[in-house]
Structures are given as C-alpha cells and as structure tokens.
Design a protein around this motif. Structure first.
Motif, PDB file in Angstrom:
ATOM      1  N   ASN A  65     -24.919  53.002  41.797  1.00  0.00           N
ATOM      2  CA  ASN A  65     -26.204  52.407  42.117  1.00  0.00           C
ATOM      3  C   ASN A  65     -26.851  53.187  43.266  1.00  0.00           C
ATOM      4  O   ASN A  65     -26.355  53.159  44.397  1.00  0.00           O
ATOM      5  CB  ASN A  65     -25.994  50.940  42.511  1.00  0.00           C
ATOM      6  CG  ASN A  65     -27.276  50.234  42.848  1.00  0.00           C
ATOM      7  OD1 ASN A  65     -28.172  50.791  43.472  1.00  0.00           O
ATOM      8  ND2 ASN A  65     -27.361  48.975  42.455  1.00  0.00           N
ATOM      9  N   PRO A  66     -27.969  53.897  43.015  1.00  0.00           N
ATOM     10  CA  PRO A  66     -28.594  54.715  44.066  1.00  0.00           C
ATOM     11  C   PRO A  66     -28.974  53.924  45.322  1.00  0.00           C
ATOM     12  O   PRO A  66     -28.873  54.445  46.429  1.00  0.00           O
ATOM     13  CB  PRO A  66     -29.836  55.296  43.392  1.00  0.00           C
ATOM     14  CG  PRO A  66     -29.557  55.216  41.941  1.00  0.00           C
ATOM     15  CD  PRO A  66     -28.670  54.023  41.742  1.00  0.00           C
ATOM     16  N   GLU A  67     -29.405  52.669  45.156  1.00  0.00           N
ATOM     17  CA  GLU A  67     -29.762  51.856  46.325  1.00  0.00           C
ATOM     18  C   GLU A  67     -28.536  51.600  47.190  1.00  0.00           C
ATOM     19  O   GLU A  67     -28.609  51.659  48.419  1.00  0.00           O
ATOM     20  CB  GLU A  67     -30.405  50.537  45.888  1.00  0.00           C
ATOM     21  CG  GLU A  67     -31.797  50.743  45.341  1.00  0.00           C
ATOM     22  CD  GLU A  67     -32.128  49.776  44.225  1.00  0.00           C
ATOM     23  OE1 GLU A  67     -31.216  49.079  43.743  1.00  0.00           O
ATOM     24  OE2 GLU A  67     -33.311  49.744  43.824  1.00  0.00           O
ATOM     25  N   ASP A  71     -27.699  52.845  51.009  1.00  0.00           N
ATOM     26  CA  ASP A  71     -27.290  51.889  52.031  1.00  0.00           C
ATOM     27  C   ASP A  71     -25.959  52.275  52.670  1.00  0.00           C
ATOM     28  O   ASP A  71     -25.783  52.130  53.880  1.00  0.00           O
ATOM     29  CB  ASP A  71     -27.201  50.478  51.444  1.00  0.00           C
ATOM     30  CG  ASP A  71     -28.565  49.929  51.023  1.00  0.00           C
ATOM     31  OD1 ASP A  71     -29.601  50.502  51.440  1.00  0.00           O
ATOM     32  OD2 ASP A  71     -28.584  48.952  50.264  1.00  0.00           O
ATOM     33  N   VAL A  72     -25.032  52.771  51.863  1.00  0.00           N
ATOM     34  CA  VAL A  72     -23.732  53.202  52.400  1.00  0.00           C
ATOM     35  C   VAL A  72     -23.918  54.399  53.332  1.00  0.00           C
ATOM     36  O   VAL A  72     -23.348  54.455  54.416  1.00  0.00           O
ATOM     37  CB  VAL A  72     -22.736  53.532  51.263  1.00  0.00           C
ATOM     38  CG1 VAL A  72     -21.506  54.258  51.805  1.00  0.00           C
ATOM     39  CG2 VAL A  72     -22.318  52.266  50.527  1.00  0.00           C
ATOM     40  N   LYS A 101     -35.909  64.448  45.477  1.00  0.00           N
ATOM     41  CA  LYS A 101     -36.573  63.186  45.140  1.00  0.00           C
ATOM     42  C   LYS A 101     -35.552  62.111  44.817  1.00  0.00           C
ATOM     43  O   LYS A 101     -34.377  62.382  44.640  1.00  0.00           O
ATOM     44  CB  LYS A 101     -37.514  63.398  43.954  1.00  0.00           C
ATOM     45  CG  LYS A 101     -38.657  64.341  44.291  1.00  0.00           C
ATOM     46  CD  LYS A 101     -39.588  64.526  43.127  1.00  0.00           C
ATOM     47  CE  LYS A 101     -40.715  65.497  43.518  1.00  0.00           C
ATOM     48  NZ  LYS A 101     -41.618  65.749  42.416  1.00  0.00           N
ATOM     49  N   GLY A 102     -36.030  60.873  44.755  1.00  0.00           N
ATOM     50  CA  GLY A 102     -35.181  59.748  44.421  1.00  0.00           C
ATOM     51  C   GLY A 102     -34.668  59.048  45.672  1.00  0.00           C
ATOM     52  O   GLY A 102     -34.887  59.500  46.804  1.00  0.00           O
ATOM     53  N   LEU A 103     -33.973  57.939  45.481  1.00  0.00           N
ATOM     54  CA  LEU A 103     -33.497  57.120  46.597  1.00  0.00           C
ATOM     55  C   LEU A 103     -32.470  57.820  47.479  1.00  0.00           C
ATOM     56  O   LEU A 103     -32.313  57.461  48.637  1.00  0.00           O
ATOM     57  CB  LEU A 103     -32.917  55.805  46.071  1.00  0.00           C
ATOM     58  CG  LEU A 103     -33.925  54.835  45.468  1.00  0.00           C
ATOM     59  CD1 LEU A 103     -33.218  53.622  44.894  1.00  0.00           C
ATOM     60  CD2 LEU A 103     -34.946  54.418  46.508  1.00  0.00           C
ATOM     61  N   VAL A 104     -31.758  58.796  46.945  1.00  0.00           N
ATOM     62  CA  VAL A 104     -30.772  59.522  47.749  1.00  0.00           C
ATOM     63  C   VAL A 104     -31.130  61.002  47.853  1.00  0.00           C
ATOM     64  O   VAL A 104     -30.272  61.846  48.119  1.00  0.00           O
ATOM     65  CB  VAL A 104     -29.330  59.319  47.229  1.00  0.00           C
ATOM     66  CG1 VAL A 104     -28.877  57.902  47.480  1.00  0.00           C
ATOM     67  CG2 VAL A 104     -29.204  59.675  45.759  1.00  0.00           C
ATOM     68  N   GLY A 105     -32.403  61.317  47.683  1.00  0.00           N
ATOM     69  CA  GLY A 105     -32.894  62.670  47.876  1.00  0.00           C
ATOM     70  C   GLY A 105     -33.313  62.886  49.321  1.00  0.00           C
ATOM     71  O   GLY A 105     -33.386  61.953  50.125  1.00  0.00           O
TER      72      GLY A 105
END
Length: 173
Positions: A65-67, A71-72, A101-105
């Motif tokens: 899960n990218p979110e 968070d981690v 790009k993206g939540l962990v970019g």
C-alpha cells in the motif's frame, strides 16, 4: 552517462585489463547493509537482520500500500531513527526512491518531509510546482562547472534574496 555505456562496453569486451572492487570499507563488515548489498549484487534476496535496534542496521518492510509505505518512511525518519539511533533527520539521513511521481516518489516524499522537518522555513518564490524553503536540504541535479557544483552534491539553502532572485546554498561549506 551522457555519451552512452562506453566504459561498460569496454569492460564487458574482456580486452581491457580491469579489476573488480569487492571489499567495502565504509561500514563495518558485519553490517547487514553490506551483506545484503553483496546478496543483491549476486541476484539474491536480502536477509533480515536478527539483531534488535540499535545494533540492527537493516530492516525489510514488506508493504504493497503506497500510503502505508509513505507513512512508514515518515515515521522511521522523523521518529524512530532520532529516538533509537540519535540521528538528525535533517543532517544524517538520506531518503532514496526510484521514482519521481506518486505517493512514494521524490515529489511527494520531499513535500511531506519538508512539512515535518522544515515547516517554518521562509518560502522561496519560484513560481513553479515545487516549493523550496530556507533551511531545506537540496540535491544538485546537473553539473555546473562555473560554480563548481556537480550532480549529486548535497547542500542546504541558507538565504533567499527575493529582490535579486538569488538563493544561497551551502555545499560542503
């Protein structure tokens, strides 16, 4: 890099004498970072570190899960590392991600880390998508021979002159 893979092709040809460096001196030999780097280079999966913090130096977090990944990363960087290892997230830690790009970019992680680590730095008006602040860490992404700064150099924004449109960045002092 810009001209292609000339050096790699020469080495792969076997016609040029070469040596492969396999011994790492930067970290202790018992470091799981080192043993897992060797494992990855050999095409093997990394092994978890059986030690507990602060002796442990390698952690594998399996998460799809990218979110939750984001968070981690934020929790480890801003809470666990300072508490367990005494590291300053602004000066002692570097986050690497393989995408922009993206939540962990890089774009999103930089924004989230800036909110947590430099929430009150004076904003630098660039008129672009990215917001920089005085106090931010920055990474030089292109060589500038005139200024003697090179791709990969890390620095910190010290001052911003709005009228002159100039930003003062310290790289290695």
């Amino acid at each position: 890099v810009g001209a292609g893979n000339v050096l790699g092709d020469l080495l792969d040809s076997g016609t040029v004498p070469s040596k492969r460096l396999t011994r790492i001196f930067r970290q202790a030999q018992q470091s799981r970072i080192i043993t897992n780097a060797h494992r990855i280079n050999q095409g093997l999966f990394p092994e978890p570190d059986p030690r507990i913090p602060p002796e442990a130096d390698f952690f594998w977090v399996e998460q799809d899960n990218p979110e939750r990944v984001r968070d981690v990363i934020l929790e480890v960087l801003t809470e666990r590392m300072p508490k367990i290892y005494g590291l300053d997230p602004l000066n002692d830690v570097q986050v690497l991600t393989p995408m922009h790009k993206g939540l962990v970019g890089t774009m999103e992680l930089n924004r989230m880390l800036q909110e947590r680590l430099n929430p009150t730095g004076r904003k630098i008006d660039r008129g672009g998508l990215r917001e920089f602040r005085v106090g931010d860490r920055v990474l030089q992404t292109r060589n500038n021979y005139e200024l003697e700064v090179f791709n990969g150099d890390l620095g910190r924004i010290l001052e911003y002159d709005r009228e002159g449109g100039e930003v003062l960045v310290s790289i290695d002092g």
